[in-house]
Design an enzyme around this catalytic site. Structure first.
Site, mmCIF file in Angstrom:
data_model
loop_
_atom_site.group_PDB
_atom_site.id
_atom_site.type_symbol
_atom_site.label_atom_id
_atom_site.label_comp_id
_atom_site.label_asym_id
_atom_site.label_seq_id
_atom_site.Cartn_x
_atom_site.Cartn_y
_atom_site.Cartn_z
ATOM 1 N N HIS A 1 4.000 9.152 -0.573
ATOM 2 C CA HIS A 1 3.160 8.413 -1.517
ATOM 3 C C HIS A 1 2.757 7.084 -0.893
ATOM 4 O O HIS A 1 3.269 6.713 0.171
ATOM 5 C CB HIS A 1 3.922 8.156 -2.822
ATOM 6 C CG HIS A 1 5.111 7.255 -2.620
ATOM 7 N ND1 HIS A 1 6.351 7.738 -2.240
ATOM 8 C CD2 HIS A 1 5.238 5.899 -2.686
ATOM 9 C CE1 HIS A 1 7.189 6.717 -2.102
ATOM 10 N NE2 HIS A 1 6.534 5.596 -2.357
ATOM 11 N N HIS B 1 0.788 1.777 3.499
ATOM 12 C CA HIS B 1 1.218 2.787 4.461
ATOM 13 C C HIS B 1 1.952 3.892 3.713
ATOM 14 O O HIS B 1 2.204 3.771 2.507
ATOM 15 C CB HIS B 1 2.163 2.165 5.503
ATOM 16 C CG HIS B 1 3.415 1.625 4.907
ATOM 17 N ND1 HIS B 1 3.489 0.369 4.314
ATOM 18 C CD2 HIS B 1 4.665 2.162 4.776
ATOM 19 C CE1 HIS B 1 4.711 0.174 3.862
ATOM 20 N NE2 HIS B 1 5.444 1.246 4.120
#
Length: 198
Positions: free
Chosen positions: A49, A136
């Site tokens: 995620h 990220h």
């Protein structure tokens, strides 16, 4: 809240999810790295995620207010493109603490969304992150090799010129709950689709 919870204070965070088919591709892409880059903890593909806001432990009575804030955010958002693009590490180059996948696509929209989440949840008393946002996707944690980490092993990971580009349209946010000691570890307890203008 869409599911019942048994803990009095579930540990929560808000994130942009990654589509299931792309999670599978990402899991396949990193499988070959596990021998070249020995990390203690590899993230299960289902847990991949993009974190927007770590909330922490929350009393159950606070969940409706958090969900209301997330609804307001989604009502202002339009879908935007994202892409897994490249890879790198955080921490000491020889023994990094985190291996991550980078992101391409609409960085401006993603950072604007993250700032909106910070603002809205700050109104409920959840302190904003004091570090600059660095979006990220965490792939692994805690390098455990005896030799310095091989950065060359990351060269082919999520390349933009690959035969199967890792692209998708971000169109929702998810409130996740962490379950330590379980695999996968993150449970989506509320998913809210962007609905600006309708």
């Amino acid at each position: 809240m869409t599911q019942s919870t048994t803990s009095e204070q579930p540990r929560l965070f808000v994130a942009v999810p990654i589509p299931s088919e792309l999670k599978t591709k990402a899991g396949e892409a990193v499988n070959g790295l596990k021998r070249q880059l020995p990390f203690k903890k590899w993230v299960h593909p289902d847990d991949l995620h993009i974190t927007l806001k770590f909330i922490g432990e929350v009393a159950l009575v606070s969940l409706p207010a958090i969900e209301t804030k997330l609804e307001r955010i989604a009502a202002r958002c339009n879908p935007f493109p994202l892409q897994l693009l490249g890879a790198g590490t955080f921490g000491a180059p020889q023994a990094p603490r985190v291996l991550w996948a980078g992101l391409g696509g609409s960085q401006l929209a993603l950072k604007s969304l993250q700032a909106d989440v910070e603002r809205e949840l700050a109104e409920l008393g959840y302190e904003p992150e004091n570090r600059p946002y660095s979006p990220h996707v965490t792939l692994a944690r805690q390098y455990s090799g005896t030799e310095p980490a091989r950065k060359d092993a990351l060269g082919g990971l999520f390349r933009p010129d690959g035969d199967s580009p890792h692209e998708w349209t971000a169109d929702r946010i998810v409130l996740y709950r962490s379950h330590f000691g379980q695999t996968p570890m993150y449970e989506p307890i509320r998913t809210i689709v962007f609905h600006a203008g309708g």
